[in-house]
Design a protein around this motif. Structure first.
Motif, PDB file in Angstrom:
ATOM      1  N   VAL A  35       0.855  -1.183   0.000  1.00 12.86           N
ATOM      2  CA  VAL A  35       0.000   0.000   0.000  1.00 12.86           C
ATOM      3  C   VAL A  35       0.898   1.243   0.000  1.00 12.86           C
ATOM      4  O   VAL A  35       1.733   1.399   0.896  1.00 12.86           O
ATOM      5  CB  VAL A  35      -0.937  -0.015   1.231  1.00 12.86           C
ATOM      6  N   MET A  36       0.751   2.089  -1.008  1.00  9.59           N
ATOM      7  CA  MET A  36       1.613   3.282  -1.155  1.00  9.59           C
ATOM      8  C   MET A  36       0.764   4.543  -1.235  1.00  9.59           C
ATOM      9  O   MET A  36      -0.249   4.554  -1.928  1.00  9.59           O
ATOM     10  CB  MET A  36       2.421   3.174  -2.452  1.00  9.59           C
ATOM     11  N   ASP A  37       1.241   5.584  -0.546  1.00  5.91           N
ATOM     12  CA  ASP A  37       0.414   6.789  -0.413  1.00  5.91           C
ATOM     13  C   ASP A  37       0.873   7.981  -1.259  1.00  5.91           C
ATOM     14  O   ASP A  37       0.272   9.059  -1.192  1.00  5.91           O
ATOM     15  CB  ASP A  37       0.330   7.214   1.059  1.00  5.91           C
ATOM     16  N   GLY A  38       1.958   7.832  -2.009  1.00  7.57           N
ATOM     17  CA  GLY A  38       2.442   8.976  -2.795  1.00  7.57           C
ATOM     18  C   GLY A  38       3.092  10.057  -1.947  1.00  7.57           C
ATOM     19  O   GLY A  38       3.405  11.143  -2.444  1.00  7.57           O
ATOM     20  N   ALA A  39       3.302   9.785  -0.640  1.00 10.99           N
ATOM     21  CA  ALA A  39       3.946  10.758   0.255  1.00 10.99           C
ATOM     22  C   ALA A  39       5.165  10.107   0.914  1.00 10.99           C
ATOM     23  O   ALA A  39       6.284  10.593   0.774  1.00 10.99           O
ATOM     24  CB  ALA A  39       2.964  11.241   1.310  1.00 10.99           C
ATOM     25  N   PHE A  40       4.950   8.979   1.594  1.00 15.16           N
ATOM     26  CA  PHE A  40       6.096   8.254   2.161  1.00 15.16           C
ATOM     27  C   PHE A  40       6.974   7.692   1.048  1.00 15.16           C
ATOM     28  O   PHE A  40       8.197   7.640   1.163  1.00 15.16           O
ATOM     29  CB  PHE A  40       5.611   7.131   3.084  1.00 15.16           C
ATOM     30  N   PRO A  42       7.204   7.646  -3.533  1.00 13.81           N
ATOM     31  CA  PRO A  42       6.716   8.480  -4.646  1.00 13.81           C
ATOM     32  C   PRO A  42       5.438   7.964  -5.310  1.00 13.81           C
ATOM     33  O   PRO A  42       4.644   8.741  -5.837  1.00 13.81           O
ATOM     34  CB  PRO A  42       7.869   8.433  -5.667  1.00 13.81           C
ATOM     35  N   SER A  43       5.231   6.652  -5.288  1.00 16.53           N
ATOM     36  CA  SER A  43       4.137   6.101  -6.082  1.00 16.53           C
ATOM     37  C   SER A  43       2.859   5.898  -5.255  1.00 16.53           C
ATOM     38  O   SER A  43       2.876   5.980  -4.022  1.00 16.53           O
ATOM     39  CB  SER A  43       4.597   4.771  -6.684  1.00 16.53           C
ATOM     40  N   ILE A  44       1.768   5.622  -5.951  1.00 16.56           N
ATOM     41  CA  ILE A  44       0.479   5.297  -5.330  1.00 16.56           C
ATOM     42  C   ILE A  44       0.091   3.910  -5.834  1.00 16.56           C
ATOM     43  O   ILE A  44       0.264   3.620  -7.027  1.00 16.56           O
ATOM     44  CB  ILE A  44      -0.599   6.327  -5.746  1.00 16.56           C
ATOM     45  N   SER A  45      -0.405   3.031  -4.957  1.00 14.00           N
ATOM     46  CA  SER A  45      -0.765   1.691  -5.454  1.00 14.00           C
ATOM     47  C   SER A  45      -2.253   1.434  -5.265  1.00 14.00           C
ATOM     48  O   SER A  45      -3.058   1.864  -6.083  1.00 14.00           O
ATOM     49  CB  SER A  45       0.103   0.617  -4.807  1.00 14.00           C
ATOM     50  N   PHE A  46      -2.615   0.764  -4.171  1.00 18.87           N
ATOM     51  CA  PHE A  46      -4.024   0.424  -3.934  1.00 18.87           C
ATOM     52  C   PHE A  46      -4.284   0.440  -2.435  1.00 18.87           C
ATOM     53  O   PHE A  46      -3.343   0.540  -1.644  1.00 18.87           O
ATOM     54  CB  PHE A  46      -4.351  -0.952  -4.536  1.00 18.87           C
ATOM     55  N   GLY A  47      -5.560   0.312  -2.070  1.00 21.19           N
ATOM     56  CA  GLY A  47      -5.906   0.381  -0.647  1.00 21.19           C
ATOM     57  C   GLY A  47      -7.033  -0.570  -0.278  1.00 21.19           C
ATOM     58  O   GLY A  47      -7.175  -1.648  -0.865  1.00 21.19           O
ATOM     59  N   MET A  48      -7.856  -0.133   0.690  1.00 20.01           N
ATOM     60  CA  MET A  48      -8.867  -1.019   1.272  1.00 20.01           C
ATOM     61  C   MET A  48      -9.856  -1.607   0.260  1.00 20.01           C
ATOM     62  O   MET A  48     -10.185  -2.781   0.366  1.00 20.01           O
ATOM     63  CB  MET A  48      -9.644  -0.295   2.385  1.00 20.01           C
ATOM     64  N   MET A  66       2.566  -1.347   4.668  1.00 15.82           N
ATOM     65  CA  MET A  66       2.090   0.033   4.597  1.00 15.82           C
ATOM     66  C   MET A  66       3.243   1.002   4.302  1.00 15.82           C
ATOM     67  O   MET A  66       4.006   1.357   5.203  1.00 15.82           O
ATOM     68  CB  MET A  66       1.433   0.419   5.920  1.00 15.82           C
ATOM     69  N   MET A  67       3.351   1.421   3.058  1.00 15.27           N
ATOM     70  CA  MET A  67       4.345   2.456   2.719  1.00 15.27           C
ATOM     71  C   MET A  67       3.598   3.794   2.717  1.00 15.27           C
ATOM     72  O   MET A  67       3.345   4.411   1.674  1.00 15.27           O
ATOM     73  CB  MET A  67       4.985   2.128   1.366  1.00 15.27           C
ATOM     74  N   VAL A  68       3.213   4.189   3.927  1.00 12.80           N
ATOM     75  CA  VAL A  68       2.263   5.278   4.155  1.00 12.80           C
ATOM     76  C   VAL A  68       2.726   6.058   5.387  1.00 12.80           C
ATOM     77  O   VAL A  68       3.156   5.462   6.369  1.00 12.80           O
ATOM     78  CB  VAL A  68       0.863   4.644   4.426  1.00 12.80           C
ATOM     79  N   GLN A  69       2.615   7.385   5.346  1.00 16.77           N
ATOM     80  CA  GLN A  69       2.905   8.209   6.529  1.00 16.77           C
ATOM     81  C   GLN A  69       1.847   7.946   7.597  1.00 16.77           C
ATOM     82  O   GLN A  69       0.658   7.904   7.283  1.00 16.77           O
ATOM     83  CB  GLN A  69       2.857   9.704   6.171  1.00 16.77           C
ATOM     84  N   GLU A  70       2.281   7.833   8.821  1.00 19.67           N
ATOM     85  CA  GLU A  70       1.389   7.577   9.959  1.00 19.67           C
ATOM     86  C   GLU A  70       0.326   6.503   9.630  1.00 19.67           C
ATOM     87  O   GLU A  70      -0.885   6.766   9.594  1.00 19.67           O
ATOM     88  CB  GLU A  70       0.730   8.873  10.447  1.00 19.67           C
ATOM     89  N   PRO A  71       0.796   5.289   9.394  1.00 22.83           N
ATOM     90  CA  PRO A  71      -0.109   4.209   8.959  1.00 22.83           C
ATOM     91  C   PRO A  71      -1.154   3.814   9.990  1.00 22.83           C
ATOM     92  O   PRO A  71      -2.172   3.205   9.640  1.00 22.83           O
ATOM     93  CB  PRO A  71       0.855   3.050   8.692  1.00 22.83           C
ATOM     94  N   PRO A 140      11.970   1.493  -0.893  1.00 23.86           N
ATOM     95  CA  PRO A 140      10.572   1.167  -1.175  1.00 23.86           C
ATOM     96  C   PRO A 140       9.940   2.113  -2.193  1.00 23.86           C
ATOM     97  O   PRO A 140      10.347   3.259  -2.325  1.00 23.86           O
ATOM     98  CB  PRO A 140       9.903   1.318   0.194  1.00 23.86           C
ATOM     99  N   GLY A 141       8.944   1.611  -2.877  1.00 23.49           N
ATOM    100  CA  GLY A 141       8.183   2.464  -3.789  1.00 23.49           C
ATOM    101  C   GLY A 141       7.889   1.855  -5.136  1.00 23.49           C
ATOM    102  O   GLY A 141       6.905   2.223  -5.774  1.00 23.49           O
ATOM    103  N   PHE A 142       8.698   0.909  -5.563  1.00 20.71           N
ATOM    104  CA  PHE A 142       8.499   0.319  -6.895  1.00 20.71           C
ATOM    105  C   PHE A 142       8.909  -1.150  -6.887  1.00 20.71           C
ATOM    106  O   PHE A 142       9.856  -1.525  -6.189  1.00 20.71           O
ATOM    107  CB  PHE A 142       9.362   1.042  -7.945  1.00 20.71           C
ATOM    108  N   GLY A 143       8.212  -1.945  -7.715  1.00 18.78           N
ATOM    109  CA  GLY A 143       8.640  -3.323  -7.932  1.00 18.78           C
ATOM    110  C   GLY A 143       9.751  -3.344  -8.979  1.00 18.78           C
ATOM    111  O   GLY A 143      10.036  -2.329  -9.628  1.00 18.78           O
ATOM    112  N   GLY A 144      10.383  -4.476  -9.127  1.00 16.03           N
ATOM    113  CA  GLY A 144      11.345  -4.683 -10.207  1.00 16.03           C
ATOM    114  C   GLY A 144      12.690  -4.002 -10.047  1.00 16.03           C
ATOM    115  O   GLY A 144      13.421  -3.833 -11.015  1.00 16.03           O
ATOM    116  N   GLN A 145      13.059  -3.603  -8.809  1.00 14.35           N
ATOM    117  CA  GLN A 145      14.361  -2.969  -8.614  1.00 14.35           C
ATOM    118  C   GLN A 145      15.412  -4.024  -8.255  1.00 14.35           C
ATOM    119  O   GLN A 145      15.099  -5.161  -7.934  1.00 14.35           O
ATOM    120  CB  GLN A 145      14.289  -1.947  -7.476  1.00 14.35           C
ATOM    121  N   LYS A 146      16.670  -3.557  -8.267  1.00 13.86           N
ATOM    122  CA  LYS A 146      17.785  -4.461  -8.025  1.00 13.86           C
ATOM    123  C   LYS A 146      18.081  -4.543  -6.521  1.00 13.86           C
ATOM    124  O   LYS A 146      18.117  -3.519  -5.835  1.00 13.86           O
ATOM    125  CB  LYS A 146      19.019  -3.900  -8.751  1.00 13.86           C
TER     126      LYS A 146
END
Ligand code: DX5
Ligand code: ZN
Length: 222
Positions: A35-40, A42-48, A66-71, A140-146
């Motif tokens: 779960v990504m919030d675009g703040a913690f 860079p990207s946004i993914s999905f949620g509840m 939770m890749m989210v500020q104050e989860p 954190p933030g993206f799939g497919g990294q090294k």
């Protein structure tokens, strides 16, 4: 116990149900939900909404990263959506102890994640409070990294720290995990491997089985 946690972020969302069922039938016990919030991050993914929909088509453990500020703001809603394990970033919680208690009071397992540049020593005070530590092996933030090689030593140090204190929590690794580096990670002391692209690129069922074979080999040696 060693486990594979396929990361849904790596799947083909046009046939999400088939992809989930393929990894479940091949023996995956956890489903890792990023779960990504675009703040913690860079990207946004999905949620509840997505999580509660897919809850209907699988019995796997929902491992919510939770890749989210104050989860803590979302803990109750995620529990309601079907989360079993709620993993928060140390860097994203001003009052980490309070957030961990909140997760446990809701009846979920509690996990704490740390970024590659965060030392394991920040976990010292909460180590015996949590069910799982997640060592990020990419930023954190993206799939497919090294995979970032120095994170391997963090896994080793953390397992030593935990053994020394008689703590038997899970150590999860996430980012750039492949069939090639899986043995190194398991030997270092990780026991839950998150894998997105290396499970969902190609044949998810066959890839899951290949990972589980390695996990079982190292289980036997432990
Ligand atoms: C990255 C996410 C990961 C990601 C892993 O920020 O936390 O769970 O999906 O993807 P791979 O395995 O492709 O690195
Ligand atoms: Zn993740």
């Amino acid at each position: 116990m060693n486990r594979l946690a396929p990361s849904l972020l790596g799947c083909d969302f046009s046939c999400i149900k088939d992809q989930i069922q393929a990894v479940e039938q091949a023996g995956a016990h956890y489903l890792h939900l990023d779960v990504m919030d675009g703040a913690f991050v860079p990207s946004i993914s999905f949620g509840m909404p997505l999580i509660s929909s897919i809850r209907k088509c699988t019995g796997m453990v929902f491992d919510v990263h939770m890749m989210v500020q104050e989860p803590g703001r979302y803990a109750a809603a995620m529990k309601e959506a079907g989360a079993d394990l709620f993993c928060v970033h140390q860097e994203a919680c001003l009052h980490l102890d309070r957030t961990i208690n909140q997760i446990k009071e809701l009846g979920m397992k509690a996990g704490v994640a740390i970024n590659p540049a965060t030392p394991v020593s920040v976990l010292d005070c909460v180590l015996d409070q949590v069910d799982q530590i997640l060592i990020m092996t990419v930023n954190p933030g993206f799939g497919g990294q090294k995979f970032i090689p120095y994170t391997l030593d963090k896994v080793k140090n953390l397992r030593e720290m935990m053994n020394h204190r008689g703590i038997n929590a899970d150590i999860q690794v996430d980012g750039g995990v492949t069939l090639e580096n899986a043995p190194l990670l398991l030997k270092a002391g990780a026991n839950i491997l998150v894998a997105g692209s290396s499970v969902f690129s190609g044949d998810p069922g066959a890839n899951t089985k290949a990972f589980i074979k390695i996990l079982n080999q190292y289980e036997a040696k432990a």
